[in-house]
Design a protein around this motif. Structure first.
Motif, PDB file in Angstrom:
ATOM      1  N   TYR A 126     -30.927   7.328 -14.239  1.00 10.29           N
ATOM      2  CA  TYR A 126     -31.249   6.049 -14.857  1.00 10.29           C
ATOM      3  C   TYR A 126     -32.167   6.293 -16.059  1.00 10.29           C
ATOM      4  N   SER A 143     -35.832  -3.019 -17.616  1.00 10.09           N
ATOM      5  CA  SER A 143     -35.398  -2.608 -16.290  1.00 10.09           C
ATOM      6  C   SER A 143     -34.756  -1.226 -16.341  1.00 10.09           C
ATOM      7  N   PHE A 156     -38.064   6.756 -20.324  1.00  9.46           N
ATOM      8  CA  PHE A 156     -38.402   7.204 -18.974  1.00  9.46           C
ATOM      9  C   PHE A 156     -37.082   7.441 -18.247  1.00  9.46           C
ATOM     10  N   GLN A 170     -32.135  -3.287  -2.056  1.00  9.44           N
ATOM     11  CA  GLN A 170     -33.450  -2.698  -1.884  1.00  9.44           C
ATOM     12  C   GLN A 170     -34.458  -3.393  -2.784  1.00  9.44           C
ATOM     13  N   PHE A 183     -38.230  -2.673  -4.599  1.00 12.67           N
ATOM     14  CA  PHE A 183     -39.119  -1.592  -5.029  1.00 12.67           C
ATOM     15  C   PHE A 183     -40.351  -2.167  -5.716  1.00 12.67           C
ATOM     16  N   GLN A 203     -42.811  -0.776  -8.706  1.00 17.32           N
ATOM     17  CA  GLN A 203     -43.013   0.308  -9.667  1.00 17.32           C
ATOM     18  C   GLN A 203     -44.486   0.407 -10.007  1.00 17.32           C
ATOM     19  N   GLY A 221     -44.928   4.674 -13.202  1.00 14.88           N
ATOM     20  CA  GLY A 221     -43.485   4.562 -13.295  1.00 14.88           C
ATOM     21  C   GLY A 221     -42.736   4.859 -12.016  1.00 14.88           C
ATOM     22  N   GLN A 222     -43.419   5.389 -11.026  1.00 14.62           N
ATOM     23  CA  GLN A 222     -42.709   5.744  -9.807  1.00 14.62           C
ATOM     24  C   GLN A 222     -42.265   4.515  -9.042  1.00 14.62           C
ATOM     25  N   LEU A 223     -41.057   4.569  -8.520  1.00 14.52           N
ATOM     26  CA  LEU A 223     -40.516   3.480  -7.706  1.00 14.52           C
ATOM     27  C   LEU A 223     -40.867   3.741  -6.251  1.00 14.52           C
ATOM     28  N   ASN A 260     -40.307   2.619  -2.507  1.00 14.58           N
ATOM     29  CA  ASN A 260     -39.386   1.851  -1.659  1.00 14.58           C
ATOM     30  C   ASN A 260     -40.166   0.868  -0.787  1.00 14.58           C
ATOM     31  N   PHE A 301     -38.343  -2.139   0.832  1.00 12.62           N
ATOM     32  CA  PHE A 301     -37.412  -2.533   1.880  1.00 12.62           C
ATOM     33  C   PHE A 301     -35.985  -2.133   1.512  1.00 12.62           C
ATOM     34  N   TYR A 302     -35.274  -1.678   2.529  1.00 10.15           N
ATOM     35  CA  TYR A 302     -33.819  -1.550   2.470  1.00 10.15           C
ATOM     36  C   TYR A 302     -33.307  -2.691   3.332  1.00 10.15           C
ATOM     37  N   PHE A 312     -38.951  -4.721  -8.395  1.00 11.76           N
ATOM     38  CA  PHE A 312     -37.524  -4.713  -8.703  1.00 11.76           C
ATOM     39  C   PHE A 312     -36.697  -4.915  -7.436  1.00 11.76           C
ATOM     40  N   LEU A 356     -26.707   1.636  -7.644  1.00  8.79           N
ATOM     41  CA  LEU A 356     -27.652   0.533  -7.514  1.00  8.79           C
ATOM     42  C   LEU A 356     -27.852  -0.118  -8.873  1.00  8.79           C
ATOM     43  N   ILE A 357     -27.641  -1.413  -8.929  1.00 13.82           N
ATOM     44  CA  ILE A 357     -27.841  -2.166 -10.164  1.00 13.82           C
ATOM     45  C   ILE A 357     -29.142  -2.961 -10.019  1.00 13.82           C
ATOM     46  N   PHE A 358     -29.989  -2.818 -11.020  1.00 16.84           N
ATOM     47  CA  PHE A 358     -31.318  -3.412 -10.954  1.00 16.84           C
ATOM     48  C   PHE A 358     -31.375  -4.768 -11.626  1.00 16.84           C
ATOM     49  N   GLY A 359     -32.188  -5.643 -11.059  1.00 15.82           N
ATOM     50  CA  GLY A 359     -32.557  -6.868 -11.739  1.00 15.82           C
ATOM     51  C   GLY A 359     -33.582  -6.562 -12.822  1.00 15.82           C
ATOM     52  N   GLN A 360     -33.992  -7.592 -13.538  1.00 12.48           N
ATOM     53  CA  GLN A 360     -34.921  -7.412 -14.654  1.00 12.48           C
ATOM     54  C   GLN A 360     -36.372  -7.283 -14.208  1.00 12.48           C
TER      55      GLN A 360
END
Lengths: 118, 109
Positions: free
Chosen positions: A36, A43, A91, B33, B35, B37, B41-43, B45, B47-48, B86, B97-101
């Motif tokens: 990504y 996002s 990133f 899921q 997340f 952040q 910058g680290q995501l 987790n 909840f799954y 996210f 996995l497609i992320f929301g904004q």
């Protein structure tokens, strides 16, 4: 949870050079990994799917010759940004699933790599 | 492909307040899921949760798959809860996995 490790965490390179980013699954094998990219205040956008032992598949609009992906083992995928330019500054973050199947299971992410091209 | 929308885009809370973040998705999912952040910058987790309800401390999440939405609840918010949240979803067998904004949360002391 499963551990995914990226290296380096940050890198600064000169325009025109290439940069390699590593993504490792530390305690499991990953036949599929994902890359990504995230620009500031935006996002995460999926770039490509990395498949062990075969060619990566790229999302629409992602230049495969610029972003070379190699998944030579079950625990390592690499992303090489070739002939980097300032607009490639971003990133970059990878993910993997801890099970062989990517369906109905949880994804884990590396800590990301911040690339700055000067 | 699947579309993922989050609301609100920004949220400012006073410490101790509760909040609800929403995620709508356009297709049936086999993975959803949440997340957080962190500033580096680290995501992380959270909840799954492709369906049902889960709780972890002050956080809980509910996904109503038939109505294609998920909610993340934060109770008794703390300043350390600040950051971007996210939601990401996957439909089909691709694993993508497609992320929301995202929702940017600021908790003030």
């Amino acid at each position: 949870g499963a551990v995914v490790s990226q290296h380096p965490s940050w890198v600064i390179c000169k325009s025109g050079t290439s940069v390699k980013i590593e993504c490792r699954s530390l305690d499991f094998q990953a036949t599929t990994m994902f890359w990504y990219r995230q620009f500031p205040k935006q996002s995460l956008m999926l770039m490509a799917t990395s498949n062990e032992g075969s060619k990566a598949t790229y999302e629409q609009g992602v230049e495969k010759d610029k972003f070379l992906i190699n998944h030579a083992s079950l625990t390592l995928s690499t992303l090489t940004v070739t002939s980097a330019h300032p607009e490639d500054s971003s990133f970059y973050i990878c993910s993997a699933y801890s099970r062989t199947t990517v369906r109905d299971t949880e994804a884990f992410f590396g800590q990301g790599t911040r690339l700055t091209v000067v | 492909g699947i579309q993922v929308e989050q609301s609100p885009p920004d949220l400012i809370l006073q410490e101790g307040a509760n909040s609800t973040l929403r995620c709508n998705f356009s297709d049936s999912v086999n993975n959803l899921q949440w997340f957080h952040q962190n500033p580096w910058g680290q995501l992380i987790n959270l909840f799954y949760i492709p369906s049902g309800t889960k709780q972890n401390g002050r956080l809980s999440a509910t996904t109503v798959a038939t109505e294609r939405y998920s909610l993340l609840y934060i109770s008794s918010s703390q300043t350390t809860d600040s950051g971007v949240y996210f939601c990401a979803a996957c439909s089909g067998n691709t694993g993508k996995l497609i992320f929301g904004q995202g929702t940017t949360l600021q908790v003030k002391p």
